[in-house]
Design a protein around this motif. Sequence first.
Motif, short mmCIF file in Angstrom:
data_model
loop_
_atom_site.label_atom_id
_atom_site.label_comp_id
_atom_site.label_asym_id
_atom_site.label_seq_id
_atom_site.Cartn_x
_atom_site.Cartn_y
_atom_site.Cartn_z
N TYR A 118 -9.17 -9.46 -9.42
CA TYR A 118 -9.44 -9.82 -8.72
C TYR A 118 -7.90 -10.21 -7.76
O TYR A 118 -6.77 -10.59 -7.66
CB TYR A 118 -9.70 -11.14 -8.67
N PHE A 119 -7.59 -9.50 -6.62
CA PHE A 119 -6.69 -8.97 -5.77
C PHE A 119 -7.36 -9.78 -3.72
O PHE A 119 -7.70 -8.66 -3.75
CB PHE A 119 -6.06 -8.66 -5.75
N THR A 120 -6.62 -10.95 -3.80
CA THR A 120 -6.77 -10.13 -2.42
C THR A 120 -5.73 -10.61 -1.07
O THR A 120 -4.55 -11.16 -1.99
CB THR A 120 -7.78 -12.28 -1.99
N TYR A 121 -5.46 -9.96 0.09
CA TYR A 121 -4.20 -10.50 0.39
C TYR A 121 -4.55 -10.78 1.81
O TYR A 121 -5.33 -11.20 1.85
CB TYR A 121 -3.87 -8.49 0.38
N TYR A 122 -3.01 -11.59 2.00
CA TYR A 122 -3.28 -11.17 3.71
C TYR A 122 -3.42 -9.86 4.33
O TYR A 122 -2.01 -9.58 4.36
CB TYR A 122 -2.04 -12.33 4.35
N GLY A 123 -3.78 -9.87 5.33
CA GLY A 123 -3.63 -8.15 6.75
C GLY A 123 -4.08 -7.40 5.37
O GLY A 123 -4.83 -6.95 4.71
N GLU A 124 -4.03 -5.99 5.84
CA GLU A 124 -4.35 -5.01 5.34
C GLU A 124 -3.36 -4.98 4.00
O GLU A 124 -2.17 -5.76 3.45
CB GLU A 124 -3.27 -3.58 5.92
N LYS A 125 -4.29 -4.82 2.33
CA LYS A 125 -3.63 -4.31 1.10
C LYS A 125 -2.02 -3.62 0.90
O LYS A 125 -2.04 -4.30 0.32
CB LYS A 125 -5.30 -3.35 0.69
N SER A 126 -2.20 -2.68 2.01
CA SER A 126 -0.83 -1.81 1.64
C SER A 126 0.52 -2.66 2.05
O SER A 126 0.95 -2.44 1.68
CB SER A 126 -1.20 -0.79 3.13
N GLU A 127 0.00 -3.81 2.41
CA GLU A 127 1.19 -4.61 2.49
C GLU A 127 1.33 -5.15 1.76
O GLU A 127 3.01 -6.05 1.58
CB GLU A 127 1.26 -5.94 3.98
N GLN A 128 1.02 -5.34 0.43
CA GLN A 128 0.88 -6.09 -0.56
C GLN A 128 1.94 -7.72 -0.19
O GLN A 128 2.27 -8.07 -1.49
CB GLN A 128 2.31 -5.32 -1.13
N LEU A 129 1.03 -8.31 0.93
CA LEU A 129 1.20 -9.34 0.87
C LEU A 129 -0.04 -10.63 0.02
O LEU A 129 -0.80 -10.98 1.34
CB LEU A 129 0.67 -10.10 2.34
N ILE A 130 0.44 -11.19 -0.93
CA ILE A 130 -1.28 -11.39 -1.86
C ILE A 130 -0.69 -12.98 -1.45
O ILE A 130 0.13 -13.90 -1.30
CB ILE A 130 -0.02 -11.04 -3.24
N ARG A 131 -2.36 -12.82 -1.87
CA ARG A 131 -3.12 -14.37 -1.38
C ARG A 131 -3.58 -14.96 -2.93
O ARG A 131 -3.01 -15.93 -2.53
CB ARG A 131 -4.13 -14.23 0.15
N GLU A 132 -3.78 -14.29 -3.67
CA GLU A 132 -4.43 -14.72 -5.08
C GLU A 132 -4.63 -13.10 -5.71
O GLU A 132 -4.88 -12.43 -5.10
CB GLU A 132 -6.36 -15.52 -4.17
N GLN A 133 -4.51 -13.52 -7.27
CA GLN A 133 -4.73 -13.08 -8.06
C GLN A 133 -4.69 -13.37 -9.85
O GLN A 133 -4.13 -14.07 -9.74
CB GLN A 133 -3.82 -12.19 -7.90
N ASN A 134 -5.98 -12.56 -10.07
CA ASN A 134 -6.76 -13.55 -11.28
C ASN A 134 -5.38 -12.93 -12.19
O ASN A 134 -5.60 -13.49 -13.58
CB ASN A 134 -7.61 -12.77 -11.77
N MET A 135 -4.95 -11.54 -12.07
CA MET A 135 -3.60 -11.06 -13.48
C MET A 135 -3.06 -10.04 -12.78
O MET A 135 -3.10 -9.64 -11.42
CB MET A 135 -4.54 -10.73 -14.11
N LEU A 136 -2.05 -9.64 -13.28
CA LEU A 136 -0.69 -9.21 -12.47
C LEU A 136 -1.53 -7.50 -12.31
O LEU A 136 -2.59 -7.04 -12.84
CB LEU A 136 0.05 -9.09 -13.27
N SER A 137 -0.79 -6.66 -11.37
CA SER A 137 -1.35 -5.57 -11.44
C SER A 137 -1.29 -5.15 -12.55
O SER A 137 -0.50 -5.05 -13.40
CB SER A 137 -0.48 -4.69 -9.97
N GLU A 138 -1.78 -3.08 -12.91
CA GLU A 138 -1.41 -2.53 -13.92
C GLU A 138 -0.07 -2.20 -14.02
O GLU A 138 0.53 -2.30 -14.75
CB GLU A 138 -2.81 -2.09 -13.53
N GLU A 139 0.36 -1.72 -13.00
CA GLU A 139 1.70 -0.95 -12.80
C GLU A 139 3.18 -2.12 -13.55
O GLU A 139 3.40 -2.03 -14.26
CB GLU A 139 2.18 -1.25 -11.44
#
Length: 472
Positions: free
Chosen positions: A259-280
Amino acid sequence: MLRRHPALAPSSQLTDYLLTTRTLQYIVVGLSFFVVVPLVTYTFYYPSFHSDICSWPSASRSPRDLRLLLFGDPQIRGADKSSSLRTRLDIFGNDHYLGHIYSTLLPRLRPSHVIVVGDLFSSQWISDEEFDLRTRRYKNRIFRHPSLYDTPTPVFLNLSGNHDIGYAHDVTDSRVRRFEKHFGQLNFVVTGDDFRIIGFNSMSLDGSLDDDDKGQASFTRDVRNFLEEQMKVNFIGTTILATHVPLHKQGGICIDQPYFTYYGEKSEQLIREQNMLSEESSQWLLNGFFGEGRARHGVIINGHDHDGCLVRHTMVKGEPRWNVAAIATGDTRYQYDYDNSDSSGVLEVTVRSMMGEYGGNVGLLKGTWNAAREDYIFTFSLCPFGKQHIWWATYVIAIICACASVIAFIGLPFLDEKTRGVFITGTMKPPILNCDPISHKSRNTIPVSPPTSGRQTPVNFFFSGGKAQKID
């Protein structure tokens, strides 16, 4: 035969009174024996009731063994002027409930390290004054200094969580400064002869390097530079990675889903909330610390997922890629041995929350030194105390029983002596008396006189106002 003035205590009322007093005493004794004693015994000795999971393995001990107590997400709350008395009382009780878990296990298990895996507090949005207040509660009520328990002082490590400094886009200089002032650096390494514990700011790991409007990019650069430096160290011992946010997993492996949510567009990667780290980021960490050419054994510990989880990461043969699979342990202890094909790979422990609604859990991670192989064999178990209602019930019922005991065994007999009056036994001919039970006064009074000759009849006198009144 002694009798009381009928206007004060008829014999039937006296009998009822005595039965009521004795009944209350029996109730208090029964409640104490069958309720209070079991509750108090469990509350203060609960590890003995779960000895298979609330103790270190009984294998031979070595000074080089690691004994880690892991506490997940205490998230202590605060109150303000508008908070109700019930809220304040609940916060007070919750602090002492969490502190009871720590104070019970610390002297019993004598750990080498204590690690709180983030989310010390319930909100990153609180003021500096409230942060300081909760810090005092955290240190004085919950995780008190080990010297108070007559036990060796363990290495105590606090990881930052999203409720302490915020997710990547919410991290600010002021939040980081106040956290580091009281709890130490966001990124740190603790090194022993054969192990190292690396803690880092996992909230900023997936942040944007272009996010300079509030300075968040600097925290992302800091944590990545710190981890790259540690990856370059030629360390041949065991690495323990300590992070608040768990590594990436597919849905269905643990309770929390990606689960990931962002401020603005996802491409900006301004993370608002995450349940886990990204796969990368997860693959980067696994390859950097446990990949080809590196010590391929170690443990990852974290929190964030309040339900907890236990998984094993295994490297795909011939590829710099890792798979992950859940480990089903139930309520038993799990042993991790990287040389064993059934438990090879990297163990990741997500500690179930110590909050009351999740059962007051503590993770026990033991690294047993294997002298023949010169490395560690790890075991992990989860030790639950129980919901906060157990703690509340123990103290509330114990207080009620203590008060009832004072009333039943001291108060009521004392009041009985005060209200019973003073009786004497004499003998005389019984005169006819006219007693008024409503006014509690006798219209006929007689003086106390010596016994007369002839047939004597036993009579009783009740002294009232300096005069003796005959009691029929």
